[in-house]
Motif scaffolding. Sequence first.
Motif, PDB file in Angstrom:
ATOM      1  N   THR A  43       0.780  -1.093   0.063  1.00 58.03           N
ATOM      2  CA  THR A  43       0.052   0.086   0.061  1.00 58.03           C
ATOM      3  C   THR A  43       0.827   1.357  -0.118  1.00 58.03           C
ATOM      4  N   LEU A  44       0.279   2.408  -0.175  1.00 60.47           N
ATOM      5  CA  LEU A  44       1.104   3.579   0.085  1.00 60.47           C
ATOM      6  C   LEU A  44       1.774   3.645   1.272  1.00 60.47           C
ATOM      7  N   THR A  45       0.882   3.356   2.409  1.00 62.30           N
ATOM      8  CA  THR A  45       1.464   3.413   3.905  1.00 62.30           C
ATOM      9  C   THR A  45       2.572   2.567   3.885  1.00 62.30           C
ATOM     10  N   GLY A  46       2.508   1.283   3.173  1.00 60.53           N
ATOM     11  CA  GLY A  46       3.698   0.301   3.309  1.00 60.53           C
ATOM     12  C   GLY A  46       4.914   1.043   2.712  1.00 60.53           C
ATOM     13  N   ASP A  47       4.825   1.339   1.424  1.00 56.63           N
ATOM     14  CA  ASP A  47       6.055   2.106   0.639  1.00 56.63           C
ATOM     15  C   ASP A  47       6.256   3.093   1.617  1.00 56.63           C
ATOM     16  N   ARG A  48       5.595   4.046   2.187  1.00 58.07           N
ATOM     17  CA  ARG A  48       6.220   5.066   2.810  1.00 58.07           C
ATOM     18  C   ARG A  48       6.853   4.564   3.985  1.00 58.07           C
ATOM     19  N   ASP A  49       6.317   3.519   4.916  1.00 56.25           N
ATOM     20  CA  ASP A  49       7.313   3.056   5.739  1.00 56.25           C
ATOM     21  C   ASP A  49       8.556   2.351   5.364  1.00 56.25           C
ATOM     22  N   LYS A  50       8.410   1.613   4.473  1.00 49.78           N
ATOM     23  CA  LYS A  50       9.703   1.133   4.040  1.00 49.78           C
ATOM     24  C   LYS A  50      10.732   2.108   3.668  1.00 49.78           C
ATOM     25  N   ALA A  51      10.382   3.215   2.952  1.00 51.45           N
ATOM     26  CA  ALA A  51      11.201   4.342   2.388  1.00 51.45           C
ATOM     27  C   ALA A  51      11.863   4.922   3.634  1.00 51.45           C
TER      28      ALA A  51
ATOM     29  N   GLY B  49       2.103  12.003   6.165  1.00 52.02           N
ATOM     30  CA  GLY B  49       1.171  11.349   6.897  1.00 52.02           C
ATOM     31  C   GLY B  49       0.068  10.749   6.364  1.00 52.02           C
ATOM     32  N   ILE B  50      -0.365   9.603   6.506  1.00 52.60           N
ATOM     33  CA  ILE B  50      -1.424   8.875   5.715  1.00 52.60           C
ATOM     34  C   ILE B  50      -2.375   8.454   6.600  1.00 52.60           C
ATOM     35  N   ASP B  51      -3.752   8.558   6.683  1.00 56.38           N
ATOM     36  CA  ASP B  51      -4.389   8.102   7.645  1.00 56.38           C
ATOM     37  C   ASP B  51      -5.099   6.806   7.315  1.00 56.38           C
ATOM     38  N   GLN B  52      -5.747   6.136   8.074  1.00 59.08           N
ATOM     39  CA  GLN B  52      -6.270   4.605   8.058  1.00 59.08           C
ATOM     40  C   GLN B  52      -7.145   4.574   6.527  1.00 59.08           C
ATOM     41  N   TRP B  53      -7.633   5.588   6.059  1.00 57.80           N
ATOM     42  CA  TRP B  53      -8.459   5.231   4.754  1.00 57.80           C
ATOM     43  C   TRP B  53      -7.608   5.517   3.491  1.00 57.80           C
ATOM     44  N   GLY B  54      -6.172   5.911   3.894  1.00 56.29           N
ATOM     45  CA  GLY B  54      -5.423   6.271   2.652  1.00 56.29           C
ATOM     46  C   GLY B  54      -5.324   7.632   2.209  1.00 56.29           C
ATOM     47  N   HIS B  55      -5.838   8.345   2.920  1.00 53.07           N
ATOM     48  CA  HIS B  55      -5.674   9.965   2.612  1.00 53.07           C
ATOM     49  C   HIS B  55      -4.658  10.657   3.181  1.00 53.07           C
ATOM     50  N   VAL B  56      -3.935  11.523   2.179  1.00 50.41           N
ATOM     51  CA  VAL B  56      -2.619  12.058   2.697  1.00 50.41           C
ATOM     52  C   VAL B  56      -2.962  13.375   3.825  1.00 50.41           C
TER      53      VAL B  56
END
Length: 365
Positions: free
Chosen positions: A184-192, A279-286
């Motif tokens: 997910t975008l959050t997952g990609d953000r966390d990895k980076a 920051g990304i919320d639980q619904w995937g919103h930036v």
Amino acid sequence: MTVTAETAAAGDVAAPDVPDSPAAERQALIERWAERHGVDAARRLADTEDLADAVEKEITPDNTVDTYNKSWRVWERFCAAARLPGPEATRGSLVAFVTWMLREGQQNGKGYAPSSASTHLAAAVVGLRERGVTVSGDDQAAARAALQGLAVKLPQAGERRGRGQASGADIDGLRAVARACPDTLTGDRDKALTLTGFHYASRSQDPAGLLTGDVTLHPRGLVVAVLTGRTKHSVRNAKIRYADDPAICPVRAWTAYRTRLADEHGPRWADPSAPAFVGIDQWGHVTGGMVPDSVTRAIKRISKRAGVPIAWTGHSLRIGLASVARRKGRDAIADQGGWARHSRSMLGYMQRDDGWDDNASASLA
């Protein structure tokens, strides 16, 4: 009435009631200038002092200002509890302050850790002096001696305070983090966030302060322009090379995250002035750029999700770079992490592993 050089020179304005206050000192200085150089010159010199004050305020790091403000509120709580006047500092009141902090100073009624009490004492003294209160070196030394003596008694009484040393990130942990990040975008953000942060020894405030334009691609990797320095601002250009293992490559992780962010939420997030990490919320919103607290929470959450044995903190990536690079025999560790060449904190991080690898008790049996 505003005190000006002209009114001061003419003697039309009475000096403030508190003779040692900063306003009184400035008033006296303006009067001397007026006597020596005339009213107009005194006014211009006073204007330059105002400018210097404004510049000092502008360049003071935000975290320093926050610390001073928090510590002043601790001092005010102590004065209220002890029924002492706030704008006053004596040997007794400062010793009572550190004693109160260690015994019951926190808002929940518990005592502060000695390191926190030491920070609050130093910042409270700064706050007192800024408000025109004379704090002698002897009085402050007496408070520090009391703090050190009482701190020694805490472990003797079986008390352990503070969070202790943060655990350092390592390569196995980075592999676990990379595997645990969802697609997910959050997952990609966390990895980076984790992989790049490890490679430039980030504190939690570092990625929070980065803009997209601060991270540039290079044929051999990334160049991250990190604003650094607690009392002196400077920028270090940390170079991050492509990793041999694509699964934990910080360059590939950064590229994938930024590409996905722009694809899913529009090209405005690719603008050089946009936050590097969002920051990304639980619904995937930036929700906007990350702040230091959200980075710290993210690193802790990411490490827990990956099953890292001891959860990481916002400082774990910084500790990890120093420790792992030392084990690998790398040079220029200080340059990469922005440490002074003989930084005690950097050497302390390295010595944690030295104590295991070069251990006098190892393999004796």
